[in-house]
Scaffold this active site. Structure first.
Site, PDB file in Angstrom:
ATOM      1  N   GLN A 126      49.866 -90.061 -47.648  1.00  0.00           N
ATOM      2  CA  GLN A 126      50.159 -88.624 -47.758  1.00  0.00           C
ATOM      3  C   GLN A 126      51.605 -88.408 -48.236  1.00  0.00           C
ATOM      4  O   GLN A 126      52.546 -88.742 -47.512  1.00  0.00           O
ATOM      5  CB  GLN A 126      49.981 -87.983 -46.373  1.00  0.00           C
ATOM      6  CG  GLN A 126      50.304 -86.511 -46.311  1.00  0.00           C
ATOM      7  CD  GLN A 126      50.269 -85.979 -44.879  1.00  0.00           C
ATOM      8  OE1 GLN A 126      50.646 -86.697 -43.949  1.00  0.00           O
ATOM      9  NE2 GLN A 126      49.819 -84.758 -44.693  1.00  0.00           N
ATOM     10  N   GLY A 127      51.752 -87.837 -49.404  1.00  0.00           N
ATOM     11  CA  GLY A 127      53.091 -87.577 -49.951  1.00  0.00           C
ATOM     12  C   GLY A 127      53.459 -86.112 -49.819  1.00  0.00           C
ATOM     13  O   GLY A 127      53.377 -85.366 -50.797  1.00  0.00           O
ATOM     14  N   SER A 129      56.287 -84.958 -47.157  1.00  0.00           N
ATOM     15  CA  SER A 129      57.696 -84.796 -46.771  1.00  0.00           C
ATOM     16  C   SER A 129      58.648 -85.391 -47.809  1.00  0.00           C
ATOM     17  O   SER A 129      58.333 -86.387 -48.468  1.00  0.00           O
ATOM     18  CB  SER A 129      57.955 -85.497 -45.438  1.00  0.00           C
ATOM     19  OG  SER A 129      57.029 -85.070 -44.476  1.00  0.00           O
ATOM     20  N   GLU A 244      44.586 -82.443 -40.150  1.00  0.00           N
ATOM     21  CA  GLU A 244      45.478 -83.490 -39.669  1.00  0.00           C
ATOM     22  C   GLU A 244      45.846 -83.221 -38.207  1.00  0.00           C
ATOM     23  O   GLU A 244      45.793 -84.112 -37.359  1.00  0.00           O
ATOM     24  CB  GLU A 244      46.748 -83.522 -40.540  1.00  0.00           C
ATOM     25  CG  GLU A 244      47.763 -84.545 -40.070  1.00  0.00           C
ATOM     26  CD  GLU A 244      49.011 -84.601 -40.960  1.00  0.00           C
ATOM     27  OE1 GLU A 244      49.144 -83.770 -41.875  1.00  0.00           O
ATOM     28  OE2 GLU A 244      49.846 -85.491 -40.716  1.00  0.00           O
ATOM     29  N   SER A 375      56.527 -80.722 -36.343  1.00  0.00           N
ATOM     30  CA  SER A 375      57.178 -80.884 -35.034  1.00  0.00           C
ATOM     31  C   SER A 375      56.711 -79.831 -34.026  1.00  0.00           C
ATOM     32  O   SER A 375      56.123 -78.814 -34.390  1.00  0.00           O
ATOM     33  CB  SER A 375      58.696 -80.784 -35.198  1.00  0.00           C
ATOM     34  OG  SER A 375      59.023 -79.451 -35.527  1.00  0.00           O
ATOM     35  N   GLU A 377      58.409 -77.684 -32.394  1.00  0.00           N
ATOM     36  CA  GLU A 377      59.005 -76.357 -32.617  1.00  0.00           C
ATOM     37  C   GLU A 377      58.217 -75.613 -33.687  1.00  0.00           C
ATOM     38  O   GLU A 377      57.982 -74.400 -33.578  1.00  0.00           O
ATOM     39  CB  GLU A 377      60.480 -76.495 -33.035  1.00  0.00           C
ATOM     40  CG  GLU A 377      61.415 -76.969 -31.925  1.00  0.00           C
ATOM     41  CD  GLU A 377      61.356 -78.479 -31.683  1.00  0.00           C
ATOM     42  OE1 GLU A 377      60.657 -79.199 -32.438  1.00  0.00           O
ATOM     43  OE2 GLU A 377      61.996 -78.951 -30.732  1.00  0.00           O
TER      44      GLU A 377
HETATM   45  C1  LIG Z   1      56.048 -91.674 -37.562  1.00  0.00           C
HETATM   46  C2  LIG Z   1      56.056 -90.635 -38.613  1.00  0.00           C
HETATM   47  C3  LIG Z   1      55.079 -90.674 -39.619  1.00  0.00           C
HETATM   48  C4  LIG Z   1      55.102 -89.728 -40.653  1.00  0.00           C
HETATM   49  N1  LIG Z   1      54.172 -89.842 -41.672  1.00  0.00           N
HETATM   50  C5  LIG Z   1      54.247 -88.980 -42.727  1.00  0.00           C
HETATM   51  C6  LIG Z   1      53.378 -89.156 -43.848  1.00  0.00           C
HETATM   52  O1  LIG Z   1      52.547 -90.077 -43.890  1.00  0.00           O
HETATM   53  N2  LIG Z   1      53.507 -88.309 -44.886  1.00  0.00           N
HETATM   54  C7  LIG Z   1      54.412 -87.275 -44.899  1.00  0.00           C
HETATM   55  O2  LIG Z   1      54.446 -86.520 -45.859  1.00  0.00           O
HETATM   56  N3  LIG Z   1      55.257 -87.092 -43.848  1.00  0.00           N
HETATM   57  C8  LIG Z   1      55.210 -87.925 -42.772  1.00  0.00           C
HETATM   58  N4  LIG Z   1      56.065 -87.769 -41.705  1.00  0.00           N
HETATM   59  C9  LIG Z   1      57.101 -86.722 -41.789  1.00  0.00           C
HETATM   60  C10 LIG Z   1      56.922 -85.577 -40.806  1.00  0.00           C
HETATM   61  O3  LIG Z   1      55.899 -84.709 -41.200  1.00  0.00           O
HETATM   62  C11 LIG Z   1      58.285 -84.881 -40.711  1.00  0.00           C
HETATM   63  O4  LIG Z   1      59.172 -85.784 -40.099  1.00  0.00           O
HETATM   64  C12 LIG Z   1      58.224 -83.604 -39.910  1.00  0.00           C
HETATM   65  O5  LIG Z   1      57.517 -82.616 -40.614  1.00  0.00           O
HETATM   66  C13 LIG Z   1      59.639 -83.068 -39.566  1.00  0.00           C
HETATM   67  O6  LIG Z   1      60.418 -82.983 -40.709  1.00  0.00           O
HETATM   68  P1  LIG Z   1      61.874 -83.640 -40.773  1.00  0.00           P
HETATM   69  O7  LIG Z   1      61.768 -85.063 -40.300  1.00  0.00           O
HETATM   70  O8  LIG Z   1      62.428 -83.414 -42.143  1.00  0.00           O
HETATM   71  O9  LIG Z   1      62.740 -82.870 -39.697  1.00  0.00           O
HETATM   72  P2  LIG Z   1      63.435 -81.450 -39.892  1.00  0.00           P
HETATM   73  O10 LIG Z   1      62.516 -80.517 -40.566  1.00  0.00           O
HETATM   74  O11 LIG Z   1      64.782 -81.665 -40.499  1.00  0.00           O
HETATM   75  O12 LIG Z   1      63.595 -80.995 -38.375  1.00  0.00           O
HETATM   76  C14 LIG Z   1      64.619 -81.502 -37.524  1.00  0.00           C
HETATM   77  C15 LIG Z   1      64.516 -80.769 -36.204  1.00  0.00           C
HETATM   78  O13 LIG Z   1      64.740 -79.360 -36.379  1.00  0.00           O
HETATM   79  C16 LIG Z   1      63.644 -78.619 -35.865  1.00  0.00           C
HETATM   80  N5  LIG Z   1      63.357 -77.467 -36.742  1.00  0.00           N
HETATM   81  C17 LIG Z   1      63.271 -77.478 -38.094  1.00  0.00           C
HETATM   82  N6  LIG Z   1      62.963 -76.254 -38.556  1.00  0.00           N
HETATM   83  C18 LIG Z   1      62.836 -75.442 -37.472  1.00  0.00           C
HETATM   84  C19 LIG Z   1      62.511 -74.060 -37.291  1.00  0.00           C
HETATM   85  N7  LIG Z   1      62.259 -73.262 -38.325  1.00  0.00           N
HETATM   86  N8  LIG Z   1      62.480 -73.564 -36.031  1.00  0.00           N
HETATM   87  C20 LIG Z   1      62.732 -74.368 -34.962  1.00  0.00           C
HETATM   88  N9  LIG Z   1      63.044 -75.695 -35.068  1.00  0.00           N
HETATM   89  C21 LIG Z   1      63.096 -76.226 -36.302  1.00  0.00           C
HETATM   90  C22 LIG Z   1      62.460 -79.565 -35.882  1.00  0.00           C
HETATM   91  O14 LIG Z   1      61.500 -79.219 -34.899  1.00  0.00           O
HETATM   92  C23 LIG Z   1      63.133 -80.884 -35.537  1.00  0.00           C
HETATM   93  O15 LIG Z   1      63.311 -81.009 -34.135  1.00  0.00           O
HETATM   94  C24 LIG Z   1      56.080 -88.696 -40.661  1.00  0.00           C
HETATM   95  C25 LIG Z   1      57.040 -88.644 -39.643  1.00  0.00           C
HETATM   96  C26 LIG Z   1      57.037 -89.597 -38.653  1.00  0.00           C
HETATM   97  C27 LIG Z   1      58.099 -89.511 -37.585  1.00  0.00           C
END
Ligand SMILES: Cc1cc2nc3c(=O)[nH]c(=O)nc-3n(C[C@H](O)[C@H](O)[C@H](O)COP(=O)(O)OP(=O)(O)OC[C@H]3O[C@@H](n4cnc5c(N)ncnc54)[C@H](O)[C@@H]3O)c2cc1C
Length: 394
Positions: A126-127, A129, A244, A375, A377
């Site tokens: 899945q692409g 993020s 998902e 997440s 949140e």
């Molecule tokens: C083990 C693992 C597997 C994954 N596999 C995939 C995959 O296969 N394909 C893919 O595309 N992605 C994948 N992901 C990515 C995942 O979907 C993202 O990590 C997730 O959506 C959070 O984005 P971020 O890491 O950029 O954090 P950020 O968006 O930067 O968030 C950081 C923190 O800020 C909080 N936050 C952000 N915005 C808000 C808001 N508006 N209100 C309140 N709080 C907020 C978040 O809750 C979090 O605590 C994976 C992640 C992990 C950890």
């Protein structure tokens, strides 16, 4: 929602129980019990075994090979599979891309990809993020520019689970930079063996390599690989995320984990008393059990709606939020109960060091489950907008 178990349901339950008892390989069962990850070959082999028995694409409609079960049968299937410690067979193709192609794909895309997903001939990652787009997914920047019959892709995806095992990626790309950012997103299918793709591994807190960063440099993808219309990617992405999130909840597996935890906590512990007799521990176990029961009924409501032909709605966010919280709680309790059983004087003898190490590995990995798939949140915001104050979400 009718959940009464008739004779036919009970016969079905026995059939599923017997099948998993005789067909789940011991090595997989042991890994499932201790929370170890499966390797690619194990997943592919197991998925094919499930498919041969009609136990793989259990949420797909019958015209695409689904079993056409009632919600009760679907529920019983999951409970029996998890109780047999049979792995669920992680497949983004089955859980995420299949339903998307059925809803938005061309006839050619369905005919080409759906059977290959079932046979696990293609492995999809899945692409979504990107380094600058996680929770704010609509900010994604990976660009796709039309050039003749191709799109030319430049940009990067991150946290891509099992990209190093994948033959294909379903990917969100930016096809327009004007207007609302959501309207410039499209959904593309990418073959991973094309020139212009580079992978860099990311090792996570459990010490394993599941994740990757993927770089695209002038990658050419045929325009026929577009799913839906150009600019429809956001609608498709949201549809996929509901599937998902529903699958991440893992209710049946949490029930099996709780049952095994209760058995372990009932064994003689410090001072000859079972750990479950400790008032503080008993309270925590009871709380986990109650949360899980509430989750189970929400899951049943979603199953029932899905069986009636509806896509999972905002309940999928509730399931994801609660399901992952329960998974984390159970993994914490498993560490504590496991530590108790690891004492050398324990009646069952010391717990194998490797078992306890796997409990630790699972505990570490599950820190991420309240992040992936969106997440906590973000789920709370979805629920607030769509259920508590729907008019504010428009
Ligand atoms: C083990 C693992 C597997 C994954 N596999 C995939 C995959 O296969 N394909 C893919 O595309 N992605 C994948 N992901 C990515 C995942 O979907 C993202 O990590 C997730 O959506 C959070 O984005 P971020 O890491 O950029 O954090 P950020 O968006 O930067 O968030 C950081 C923190 O800020 C909080 N936050 C952000 N915005 C808000 C808001 N508006 N209100 C309140 N709080 C907020 C978040 O809750 C979090 O605590 C994976 C992640 C992990 C950890």
């Amino acid at each position: 929602m009718d959940l009464s178990f008739g004779d036919a349901d009970l016969a079905f339950q026995r059939e599923v129980r017997d099948w998993f008892a005789t067909h789940t390989p011991d090595a997989l069962r042991r890994k499932a019990v201790s929370g170890q990850m499966l390797v690619r070959e194990e997943i592919v082999r197991w998925q094919r075994t499930l498919d041969e028995r009609g136990f793989l694409v259990v949420d797909w409609p019958q015209e695409h090979g689904g079993p056409g079960w009632t919600p009760t049968q679907r529920y019983l299937y999951d409970i029996e599979r998890a109780a047999a410690n049979a792995p669920v067979g992680l497949s983004m193709g089955v859980i995420m891309l299949g339903p998307v192609l059925m809803a938005f794909g061309t006839e050619e895309q369905k005919t080409r990809y759906l059977p290959r997903i079932r046979r696990c001939e293609d492995w999809w990652c899945q692409g979504y993020s990107e380094p600058g787009a996680g929770s704010d997914l609509a900010a994604l920047a990976c660009s796709a520019v039309r050039d003749g019959d191709d799109y030319v892709i430049n940009g990067s995806k991150i946290w891509t689970t099992y990209a190093h095992w994948a033959t294909h990626m379903f990917c969100l790309v930016r096809t327009a930079k004007t207007g609302r950012k959501q309207e410039g997103i499209s959904f593309l299918l990418i073959e991973m063996d094309r020139p212009g793709i580079e992978l860099r591994p990311i090792v996570s807190i459990d010490g394993e390599h599941h994740l990757n960063q993927v770089f695209f440099t002038d990658l050419r993808v045929p325009r026929g690989n577009l799913v839906g219309q150009e600019g429809q990617g956001w609608e498709i992405a949201k549809y996929l995320l509901t599937h998902e999130r529903t699958s991440i909840a893992g209710v049946a597996d949490s029930k099996a984990a709780l049952a095994s935890l209760l058995r372990a906590a009932g064994q003689r512990g410090w001072g000859g008393r079972p750990l479950a007799d400790d008032a503080a521990m008993a309270l925590r176990l009871a709380r986990a059990e109650i949360d899980l029961l509430a989750l189970e009924y929400t899951n049943l409501r979603v199953l029932s709606a899905t069986a009636a032909g509806k896509a999972p709605g905002p309940e999928s966010s509730l399931l994801k939020l609660m399901g992952t919280t329960v998974q984390q709680t159970l993994s914490e309790l498993a560490l504590e109960v496991g530590a108790e059983l690891a004492w050398p004087w324990h009646s069952g003898g010391p717990l194998a060091a490797s078992d306890h190490a796997h409990a630790m590995e699972r505990y570490a990995f599950l820190r991420a489950c309240t992040i992936y798939g969106g997440s906590d949140e973000v789920q709370k915001s979805v629920l607030a907008k769509s259920i508590l104050a729907p008019s504010a979400g428009r």
